[in-house]
Design a protein around this motif. Sequence first.
Motif, PDB file in Angstrom:
ATOM      1  N   ASN A  30       0.809  -1.220   0.000  1.00  0.00           N
ATOM      2  CA  ASN A  30       0.000   0.000   0.000  1.00  0.00           C
ATOM      3  C   ASN A  30       0.842   1.270   0.000  1.00  0.00           C
ATOM      4  OD1 ASN A  30       1.060  -0.295   2.491  1.00  0.00           O
ATOM      5  ND2 ASN A  30      -0.812   0.225   3.616  1.00  0.00           N
ATOM      6  N   GLU A  31       2.109   1.158  -0.314  1.00  0.00           N
ATOM      7  CA  GLU A  31       2.986   2.332  -0.324  1.00  0.00           C
ATOM      8  C   GLU A  31       3.100   2.905  -1.738  1.00  0.00           C
ATOM      9  OE1 GLU A  31       6.516   0.676   1.507  1.00  0.00           O
ATOM     10  OE2 GLU A  31       5.990   1.604   3.423  1.00  0.00           O
ATOM     11  N   TYR A  32       2.933   4.207  -1.807  1.00  0.00           N
ATOM     12  CA  TYR A  32       2.998   4.917  -3.073  1.00  0.00           C
ATOM     13  C   TYR A  32       4.440   5.288  -3.413  1.00  0.00           C
ATOM     14  CZ  TYR A  32      -2.062   5.631  -3.349  1.00  0.00           C
ATOM     15  OH  TYR A  32      -3.413   5.454  -3.457  1.00  0.00           O
ATOM     16  N   TYR A  34       6.571   8.264  -5.154  1.00  0.00           N
ATOM     17  CA  TYR A  34       6.501   9.678  -5.530  1.00  0.00           C
ATOM     18  C   TYR A  34       7.799  10.095  -6.209  1.00  0.00           C
ATOM     19  CZ  TYR A  34       2.280  10.845  -2.908  1.00  0.00           C
ATOM     20  OH  TYR A  34       0.980  10.943  -2.482  1.00  0.00           O
ATOM     21  N   HIS A  49       3.019  10.724  -8.989  1.00  0.00           N
ATOM     22  CA  HIS A  49       3.067   9.613  -8.052  1.00  0.00           C
ATOM     23  C   HIS A  49       2.183   8.488  -8.556  1.00  0.00           C
ATOM     24  CE1 HIS A  49      -0.691  11.405  -6.574  1.00  0.00           C
ATOM     25  NE2 HIS A  49      -0.948  10.287  -5.940  1.00  0.00           N
ATOM     26  N   LEU A  51       0.759   4.061  -7.568  1.00  0.00           N
ATOM     27  CA  LEU A  51       0.717   2.897  -6.688  1.00  0.00           C
ATOM     28  C   LEU A  51       1.034   1.616  -7.456  1.00  0.00           C
ATOM     29  CD1 LEU A  51       0.054   1.809  -3.838  1.00  0.00           C
ATOM     30  CD2 LEU A  51      -2.318   1.573  -4.601  1.00  0.00           C
ATOM     31  N   ARG A  68       6.241  -4.192  -8.628  1.00  0.00           N
ATOM     32  CA  ARG A  68       6.379  -2.922  -7.908  1.00  0.00           C
ATOM     33  C   ARG A  68       7.760  -2.740  -7.273  1.00  0.00           C
ATOM     34  NH1 ARG A  68       3.221   0.312  -5.221  1.00  0.00           N
ATOM     35  NH2 ARG A  68       3.396  -0.808  -3.249  1.00  0.00           N
TER      36      ARG A  68
END
Lengths: 112, 112
Positions: A30-32, A34, A49, A51, A68
């Motif tokens: 759940n970390e974006y 940027y 940014h 996800l 990711r």
Amino acid sequence: DAKTTQPPSMDCAEGRAANLPCNHSTISGNEYVYWYRQIHSQGPQYIIHGLKNNETNEMASLIITEDRKSSTLILPHATLRDTAVYYCIVRVDRAGSYQLTFGKGTKLSVIP
Amino acid sequence: ETGVTQTPRHLVMGMTNKKSLKCEQHLGHNAMYWYKQSAKKPLELMFVYNFKEQTENNSVPSRFSPECPNSSHLFLHLHTLQPEDSALYLCASSQDWFGGYTFGSGTRLTVV
């Protein structure tokens, strides 16, 4: 905290696409991610940014790999004004606020 | 202007002086931050305020004293600083739902 790894410097010819890589292999689901840039002695400027999905805005495109663990910022037609330090950051949610921890970034030099 | 205004832009102070840095945002954001950027170093997060409450103090010496009277204003009070405190001090704000920061242009502080 998820950490990021970026090359310290890159060159790009004016008018060409600049592709800036970033590794974030310990990122949580759940970390974006940027991206910011800082032109000499100014405050950092938000770029984009994301996800999971690829993102595009008027400044740049962000390509995030399916696992990711890495991403690439693309400046489609670099200009001399894009010369700056580019920071890839994984956002940490803590105590009701969102904290951005800056690393050393990539110094992009756009060459005429 | 980014929507976050910092004053003064430049400040020279002696080690026995007391001065304050001011940051103002009219973006309706609920969180505000102080960062320090020393020469050739990454940005260091100093303080975090969320809805006027301090939620983070990253081991900052007591000669730096933050104040957040409302969600639009943030101060950094300085007293008995050292020459190594000379740096660019950046203020930023963010809104929970977005999470991206808007930075001010910074105050360039020189301690003599």
